[in-house]
Design an enzyme around this catalytic site. Structure first.
Site, mmCIF file in Angstrom:
data_model
loop_
_atom_site.group_PDB
_atom_site.id
_atom_site.type_symbol
_atom_site.label_atom_id
_atom_site.label_comp_id
_atom_site.label_asym_id
_atom_site.label_seq_id
_atom_site.Cartn_x
_atom_site.Cartn_y
_atom_site.Cartn_z
ATOM 1 N N LYS A 51 0.837 -1.209 0.000
ATOM 2 C CA LYS A 51 0.000 0.000 0.000
ATOM 3 C C LYS A 51 0.870 1.257 0.000
ATOM 4 C CE LYS A 51 -4.028 -2.130 2.155
ATOM 5 N NZ LYS A 51 -4.853 -2.399 3.339
ATOM 6 N N GLN A 95 -5.488 -1.455 9.598
ATOM 7 C CA GLN A 95 -5.295 -2.762 8.952
ATOM 8 C C GLN A 95 -5.859 -3.884 9.824
ATOM 9 O OE1 GLN A 95 -4.018 -2.968 5.830
ATOM 10 N NE2 GLN A 95 -4.199 -5.200 5.758
ATOM 11 N N ASP A 118 -11.422 2.645 3.694
ATOM 12 C CA ASP A 118 -11.713 1.223 3.470
ATOM 13 C C ASP A 118 -13.180 0.969 3.119
ATOM 14 O OD1 ASP A 118 -9.558 -0.601 3.632
ATOM 15 O OD2 ASP A 118 -9.392 -0.291 5.796
HETATM 16 N N1 GUN Z 1 -7.192 -6.884 5.904
HETATM 17 C C1 GUN Z 1 -7.457 -7.611 4.793
HETATM 18 N N2 GUN Z 1 -7.991 -6.832 3.827
HETATM 19 C C2 GUN Z 1 -8.070 -5.600 4.325
HETATM 20 C C3 GUN Z 1 -8.526 -4.359 3.790
HETATM 21 O O1 GUN Z 1 -8.993 -4.232 2.639
HETATM 22 N N3 GUN Z 1 -8.426 -3.289 4.636
HETATM 23 C C4 GUN Z 1 -7.956 -3.401 5.914
HETATM 24 N N4 GUN Z 1 -7.928 -2.296 6.662
HETATM 25 N N5 GUN Z 1 -7.526 -4.520 6.419
HETATM 26 C C5 GUN Z 1 -7.577 -5.614 5.630
#
Ligand code: GUN
Length: 279
Positions: A51, A95, A118
């Site tokens: 990311k 996350q 998100d």
């Molecule tokens: N863990 C797995 N996929 C995601 C996601 O798209 N966003 C977040 N914040 N955590 C995750």
């Protein structure tokens, strides 16, 4: 490989478009995302690295806060509240997964819907269900964009989703219903998932179970989207037994290089949209 849906290729196209838009901002304040990690989950380390790399590539600003595994929920919520009130922060993500003592539902409802990169806040999810949202959970949105990119008809199609998570299965089902698909969502209690899957035009597996989808689940005209992110013997793989299935379907996403990169591109599209609403 002719029937491969290359998510890396399409995500690069989307990221380059975002990069151009950010370049055009010239002297204006740049969009900023804050990424919060609690503890040191190895898969999360890897996703966050990807990311941050993409954020840097397109010229957005990023602040990464890696917090101690033992931080209390109260202290975490206070950090989020402060970010909610920080005008130069456009998007916040925490996350997942979080340590057991922290309730992710509470965390996601405290992230303001105005900074909900998100798309996991209940207000955002309500709007997604109603079809009135400009922000979408990134993985479901990435899946729909891949299907549309490859001209896979959604309207009127039979879609089977394996997995009912709050971050993929449930929002994706609603988004596909809003596009006039007929959607079946299977879960661990579903009887004979293979029989149900076999009749689908589009099969989306988001179960988190390696080698779940075998040749019994597929048909020749099917498009398969593999959302699985599993580690088996140190190797990264999806939910689909790719070697067994690939030649027996019309289109299929690989893992890695399918849905994963699309999730990041769609996340950053959300941040850009939140930025436009915030300036
Ligand atoms: N863990 C797995 N996929 C995601 C996601 O798209 N966003 C977040 N914040 N955590 C995750």
């Amino acid at each position: 490989m002719q029937n491969l849906i290359d998510g890396k290729e399409y995500s690069n196209i989307l990221l380059n478009k975002l990069k151009e838009k950010i370049k055009e901002l010239k002297d204006k304040r740049l969009p900023k995302i804050v990424i919060i990690q609690v503890g040191n989950n190895l898969a999360s380390n890897k996703y966050i690295k990807h990311k941050i790399k993409s954020v840097e590539k397109i010229g957005m600003l990023c602040d990464f806060k890696k917090l101690d595994e033992n931080i209390t929920q109260k202290d975490l919520l206070e950090i989020i509240e402060n970010l909610n009130n920080d005008h130069i922060v456009d998007g916040i993500i925490v996350q997942l997964p979080l340590p057991n003592h922290i309730d992710s539902t509470v965390v996601n409802s405290v992230i303001s819907y105005k900074k909900d990169a998100d798309g996991f806040n209940p207000i955002t999810l309500g709007n997604v269900m109603l079809g009135t949202s400009k922000i979408f959970p990134a993985t479901p949105n990435g899946i729909i964009k891949l299907l549309e990119w490859k001209n896979v008809e959604i309207k009127g199609s039979n879609v089977v989703i394996i997995g009912r998570s709050n971050i993929v299965g449930k929002p994706l089902a609603n988004m596909l219903i809003n596009k006039s698909a007929t959607v079946t969502v299977c879960n661990t209690q579903t009887k004979n998932t293979a029989n149900i899957a076999k009749k689908a035009d589009i099969l989306i597996s988001a179960a988190g179970c390696a080698n779940l989808v075998t040749s019994e689940f597929v048909n020749k005209n099917m498009t398969i989207i593999d959302v699985g992110a599993n580690f088996v013997d140190g190797k990264y793989c999806g939910d689909v037994n790719f070697n067994e299935v690939q030649d027996n379907v019309k289109l299929i996403t690989p893992v890695p290089g399918g849905v994963g990169p699309m999730t990041i591109a769609c996340l950053l599209e959300n941040v850009y949209e939140l930025y436009l609403q915030n300036i």
